[in-house]
Design an enzyme around this catalytic site. Structure first.
Site, PDB file in Angstrom:
ATOM      1  N   LYS A   1       0.867  -1.178   0.000  1.00  0.00           N
ATOM      2  CA  LYS A   1       0.000   0.000   0.000  1.00  0.00           C
ATOM      3  C   LYS A   1       0.898   1.221   0.000  1.00  0.00           C
ATOM      4  O   LYS A   1       1.687   1.438   0.924  1.00  0.00           O
ATOM      5  CB  LYS A   1      -0.888  -0.010   1.236  1.00  0.00           C
ATOM      6  CG  LYS A   1      -1.761   1.225   1.347  1.00  0.00           C
ATOM      7  CD  LYS A   1      -2.735   1.110   2.487  1.00  0.00           C
ATOM      8  CE  LYS A   1      -3.558   2.373   2.604  1.00  0.00           C
ATOM      9  NZ  LYS A   1      -4.520   2.283   3.709  1.00  0.00           N
TER      10      LYS A   1
ATOM     11  N   LYS B   1      -2.062  -1.490  -3.916  1.00  0.00           N
ATOM     12  CA  LYS B   1      -2.952  -0.336  -3.830  1.00  0.00           C
ATOM     13  C   LYS B   1      -2.160   0.943  -3.875  1.00  0.00           C
ATOM     14  O   LYS B   1      -1.156   1.025  -3.167  1.00  0.00           O
ATOM     15  CB  LYS B   1      -3.715  -0.427  -2.507  1.00  0.00           C
ATOM     16  CG  LYS B   1      -4.591   0.756  -2.204  1.00  0.00           C
ATOM     17  CD  LYS B   1      -5.144   0.632  -0.819  1.00  0.00           C
ATOM     18  CE  LYS B   1      -5.943   1.901  -0.539  1.00  0.00           C
ATOM     19  NZ  LYS B   1      -6.467   1.918   0.807  1.00  0.00           N
TER      20      LYS B   1
HETATM   21  C1  PBG Z   1      -7.307   3.288   5.655  1.00  0.00           C
HETATM   22  C2  PBG Z   1      -7.607   3.207   4.216  1.00  0.00           C
HETATM   23  C3  PBG Z   1      -7.435   4.183   3.220  1.00  0.00           C
HETATM   24  C4  PBG Z   1      -7.969   3.648   2.048  1.00  0.00           C
HETATM   25  C5  PBG Z   1      -8.420   2.373   2.350  1.00  0.00           C
HETATM   26  N1  PBG Z   1      -8.159   2.113   3.695  1.00  0.00           N
HETATM   27  C6  PBG Z   1      -6.937   5.561   3.277  1.00  0.00           C
HETATM   28  C7  PBG Z   1      -5.593   5.888   3.699  1.00  0.00           C
HETATM   29  O1  PBG Z   1      -4.704   5.045   3.853  1.00  0.00           O
HETATM   30  O2  PBG Z   1      -5.393   7.081   3.917  1.00  0.00           O
HETATM   31  C8  PBG Z   1      -8.062   4.350   0.737  1.00  0.00           C
HETATM   32  C9  PBG Z   1      -9.110   3.826  -0.188  1.00  0.00           C
HETATM   33  C10 PBG Z   1      -9.437   4.732  -1.313  1.00  0.00           C
HETATM   34  O3  PBG Z   1      -8.809   5.785  -1.543  1.00  0.00           O
HETATM   35  O4  PBG Z   1     -10.373   4.381  -2.044  1.00  0.00           O
HETATM   36  N2  PBG Z   1      -6.037   3.039   6.071  1.00  0.00           N
END
Ligand code: PBG
Length: 327
Positions: A196, A249
Site C-alpha cells: 500500500k 494499492k
Molecule cells: C485506511 C484506508 C485508506 C484507504 C483504504 N483504507 C486511506 C488511507 O490510507 O489514507 C483508501 C481507499 C481509497 O482511496 O479508495 N487506512
C-alpha cells in the site's frame, strides 16, 4: 500481406472469441461506507455516485449488487465517536460489526471483507496508537498490533469472511492469524493490504471516511511510490505470515507492480482501484471529456486493464456500473 490481424477483429463474435482478458462481476469487490442511524444515504461530494449509508441502506445496496451478480463487499466504518486509540473499531456493537451481522443474516453466502484500520476511528486520523511528542510523534507499531488483534477478533465474531488490515503495520498478518486461531476463527481469512503506497489518490476516501490525518502524513508507514522490489518483499512477508490474499494499492499508477508481482506469488492478487482514480474519471465524465457518463466506458477500460496486468480481484467504486454493462 499474409498476416492481417484485422481478420480477428471483424465481428463482435470473433472479438469475443479471441478476447484474452475476462471480466465478470465475480472479479469485483464493492467498497461501502457504513454510518450510524437509519435511512441515511449521504452523497460523497468528491465521489459522485457514492454514498455513506446507514445499515438499513447497506442492505438495500447489497441486494441491488447481488441482483447484478456482485457477490462481495468491503466495509468501512464511520463510528459515532472517535478517541485517541480508535476503540470503536473493536466494540461489539461497533457500526461495522453490526453491518456484518446484518448482511450475513440475510445472505450467509455473501462474501464480506472488513477493513481493519484505525484512521476512521481515531481523533487524530492516524492508523494506530501514537507515541512521542511534538515533531517526534509516530505510530507505535507494536502497541497498534494489540488493537489490531482485538479488532480482528471482533470482526470475525460478527461474521466477516476476511479481515483486511490496511494500516501497513509490520507483523500485522502474523498477529491477526494467531489471534483468529486462538479464538476459534480458523475459517476467517486475511486479505492483506501488502503493498500500500503513500498515495495522493486516497484524497476523496479521506473525505468519505473522515479519516484524514490531523497532522503529518502516512509516509512513515505506507510505501514510497518509487519502490517495486520493496513491494515484492512486503507481499512475500505477508504470504509467509499467513495472508490468504494480498493486495497492491492503488491500482492505476501501479500496474507495473501488479504485473511484476503476479508470477512471484501463488495466492490471489487483489488490486484496489482507489477513490482518487474513481474521482478523476467522474470529473472528466461530468465535463463531457470522456464518453459515457451513464455507461462508463472509461470504468470498463480501466478495470479491464487492471485484470490484464494480473489482478485476480479488483476492489472498485465502479463495480455497480460495470456489472450493469456486463449483464
Ligand atoms: C485506511 C484506508 C485508506 C484507504 C483504504 N483504507 C486511506 C488511507 O490510507 O489514507 C483508501 C481507499 C481509497 O482511496 O479508495 N487506512
Amino acid at each position: 500481406m499474409k498476416v492481417r490481424p484485422r481478420r480477428l477483429r471483424a465481428s463482435e463474435a470473433l472479438r469475443k472469441m479471441v478476447r484474452e482478458t475476462t471480466l465478470t462481476p465475480a472479479h469485483l469487490i464493492v467498497p461501502l461506507f457504513v454510518l450510524e442511524g437509519n435511512g441515511q444515504r449521504r452523497p460523497i461530494a468528491s465521489m459522485p455516485g457514492q454514498f455513506q449509508l446507514s445499515i438499513d441502506e447497506v442492505l438495500i445496496a447489497v441486494a441491488q449488487q447481488r441482483r447484478l451478480g456482485l457477490m462481495s463487499t468491503l466495509l468501512f466504518g464511520l463510528p459515532k465517536r472517535k478517541d485517541a486509540v480508535g476503540s470503536e473499531a473493536w466494540a461489539k456493537d461497533g457500526v461495522v460489526q453490526r453491518a456484518i451481522r446484518a448482511i450475513k443474516k440475510k445472505w450467509p453466502e455473501h462474501v464480506v471483507f472488513s477493513d481493519l484500520c484505525f484512521c476512521e476511528y481515531t481523533s487524530h486520523g492516524h492508523c494506530g496508537v501514537l507515541r512521542g511528542k511534538g515533531s517526534n510523534v509516530t505510530v507505535d507499531n507494536d502497541a497498534t498490533l494489540l488493537n489490531i488483534h482485538k479488532t480482528a477478533v471482533a470482526q470475525a465474531r460478527a461474521g466477516a469472511d476476511f479481515v483486511a488490515p490496511s494500516g501497513m503495520m509490520d507483523g500485522a498478518v502474523a498477529a491477526i492469524r494467531s489471534a483468529l486461531d486462538k479464538n476459534g476463527f480458523k475459517r476467517t481469512g486475511i486479505l492483506a493490504y501488502s503493498a500500500k503506497y503513500a498515495s495522493v489518490f486516497y484524497g476523496p476516501f479521506r473525505d468519505a471516511a473522515a479519516s484524514a490525518p490531523q497532522f503529518g502524513d502516512r509516509r512513515a508507514y505506507q510505501m514510497d511510490p518509487s519502490n517495486i522490489r520493496e513491494a515484492l518483499r512486503e507481499l512475500r512477508q505477508d504470504v509467509e505470515q499467513g495472508a490468504d490474499m494480498v493486495m497492491v494499492k492503488p491500482a492505476l499508477s501501479y500496474l507495473d507492480v501488479i504485473a511484476r508481482i503476479r508470477p512471484e506469488i501463488d495466492v490471489p492478487l487483489v488490486a484496489y482501484n482507489v477513490s482518487g482514480e474513481y474521482a478523476m474519471v467522474k470529473a472528466a465524465e461530468k465535463n463531457g471529456w470522456l464518453d459515457g457518463a451513464v455507461n462508463s466506458r472509461a470504468a470498463l477500460e480501466i478495470v479491464t486493464s487492471i485484470r490484464r496486468a494480473g489482478a485476480d480481484l479488483i476492489i472498485t467504486y465502479h463495480a455497480l456500473e460495470i456489472a450493469k454493462q456486463l449483464s
